[in-house]
Design an enzyme around this catalytic site. Structure first.
Site, short mmCIF file in Angstrom:
data_model
loop_
_atom_site.label_atom_id
_atom_site.label_comp_id
_atom_site.label_asym_id
_atom_site.label_seq_id
_atom_site.Cartn_x
_atom_site.Cartn_y
_atom_site.Cartn_z
N ARG A 101 50.06 44.35 47.31
CA ARG A 101 49.74 42.85 46.91
C ARG A 101 50.92 42.39 45.99
NH1 ARG A 101 44.68 41.31 44.19
NH2 ARG A 101 45.86 41.73 42.40
N GLY A 161 54.32 38.28 38.49
CA GLY A 161 54.08 38.91 37.35
C GLY A 161 53.84 37.63 36.21
N ALA A 162 52.59 38.01 35.28
CA ALA A 162 52.18 37.20 34.52
C ALA A 162 52.15 37.26 33.21
CB ALA A 162 50.69 36.90 35.04
N ARG A 188 47.13 31.35 33.00
CA ARG A 188 47.16 30.39 34.05
C ARG A 188 48.02 29.11 33.52
NH1 ARG A 188 45.36 34.22 36.17
NH2 ARG A 188 47.62 34.47 36.10
N ASP A 238 44.49 45.30 40.34
CA ASP A 238 45.41 44.47 39.84
C ASP A 238 46.53 45.29 38.92
OD1 ASP A 238 43.76 42.29 40.53
OD2 ASP A 238 43.34 41.68 38.82
#
Ligand SMILES: Cc1cc2nc3c(=O)[nH]c(=O)nc-3n(C[C@H](O)[C@H](O)[C@H](O)COP(=O)(O)OP(=O)(O)OC[C@H]3O[C@@H](n4cnc5c(N)ncnc54)[C@H](O)[C@@H]3O)c2cc1C
Length: 308
Positions: free
Chosen positions: A182, A186-187, A290, A132
């Site tokens: 992957r 972007g979070a 999320r 990740d």
């Protein structure tokens, strides 16, 4: 970036809030939407049922920024056991790890040795290891470790974030050495000099990067599109079809509980789809990211509170 997103991403770093939230039963009910359970067995059971429905999977243990060697070593040992369990159950499941969970902040060498050991074990057990990508200040160290491991193990891929201004250069350097990427949007909360502040710029960057990945894609160097953006995926699929790429050369990865019907519909059309399944007790920062991706998700939390 919207105010709600900024506030939520700040809140995701609060250990006090994490502690408060984890103790509430409404929070545990709300989280069920995004993970099948806190233990690895629930994640692997979900992987087995996805497999019966024609979908692959990726599992990841939640946790980040560990601060001791002992904890980092425990995480490595846990993932070794997960790889054994995947082989024992014959699951089409990959594993994804965060480097700060494997001790990147504690000892970079230790972290690198762990990734190397996990990538070797992933290859030996017939699966693949994904790395990740976290906040931008970890990107250099993450890519340095990825390159060192990729030079010795081929069954390892790394995540890149389309919102970072530096990503075109990083992508080119990884594709040059035959790596698998992957790509995600972007979070995290990043300043505008580092990441695009406007979503439309990130979306445009994603498609431009995706086209370069499709140019490099081949079955022994699969490229992955990690997004729930169905319009974007339509454009990517059209390009993949025009290049006559076989489905093993590229995949779509989505998160458990998001666009579930679309995941099944894409798989039914012959697209190689994997669902990323998270598990573990340290879900607070991940869960709030999320919520930040879609602040409307806060309604589920509020509804769970009201019904408690
Ligand atoms: C497999 C995978 C791995 C990831 N790994 C990383 C990583 O290593 N590092 C990192 O920074 N980020 C990671 N992410 C998160 C990613 O950066 C984005 O924050 C996230 O995927 C939302 O962006 P999107 O591409 O889905 O597009 P968006 O444009 O944000 O969303 C498109 C549509 O998808 C749906 N959707 C998106 N998010 C949600 C949500 N939370 N709840 C409900 N519906 C939603 C909505 O319908 C939305 O309109 C990962 C995402 C995926 C799918």
């Amino acid at each position: 970036m919207s105010l709600a997103r900024t506030v939520l991403l700040r809140a995701s770093r609060s250990t006090w809030l994490a502690d408060q939230f984890r103790r509430r039963s409404f929070a545990r009910r709300a989280i069920k939407r995004f993970m099948p359970g806190e233990d690895v067995g629930s994640a692997l059971d979900a992987a087995a049922s996805f497999s019966s429905a024609g979908l692959g999977s990726v599992v990841t243990a939640l946790g980040e920024r560990v601060s001791t060697r002992e904890e980092a070593e425990r995480v490595r040992a846990h993932y070794m056991e997960v790889l054994n369990a995947i082989r024992a159950r014959g699951l089409p499941t990959h594993v994804s790890v965060k480097l700060t969970h494997l001790g990147l902040d504690v000892d970079r060498q230790l972290c690198m040795q762990s990734v190397l050991a996990l990538a070797a074990h992933a290859a030996a057990t017939g699966t693949m290891l994904w790395i990740d990508i976290e906040e931008s200040h970890y990107v250099d160290a993450t890519l340095e470790i990825y390159r060192a491991v990729r030079a010795r193990q081929s069954r390892v891929g790394v995540c890149l974030q389309a919102y970072l201004r530096r990503t075109p250069t990083d992508l080119a350097s990884i594709l040059r050495v035959g790596g698998s990427v992957r790509l995600v949007k972007g979070a995290y909360a990043e300043p505008p000099e580092i990441a695009f502040p406007h979503k439309s710029d990130t979306d445009a960057a994603y498609f431009a990067l995706a086209q370069q990945m499709l140019e490099a894609a081949k079955p022994d160097q699969p490229q992955v599109f990690g997004t729930h953006d169905l319009a974007l995926l339509d454009r990517i699929m059209e390009r993949a079809r025009a290049r006559q790429l076989t489905s093993g050369a590229w995949e779509v990865h989505m998160l458990y509980g998001i666009q579930s019907a679309a995941q099944r519909a894409l798989a039914a059309k012959g697209v190689s789809v994997r669902c990323l399944i998270s598990y573990g007790t340290r879900w607070f920062p991940w869960y709030v990211r999320r919520l930040a991706e879609r602040p409307a998700n806060m309604w589920f939390v509020l509804r769970s509170m009201v019904s408690s």
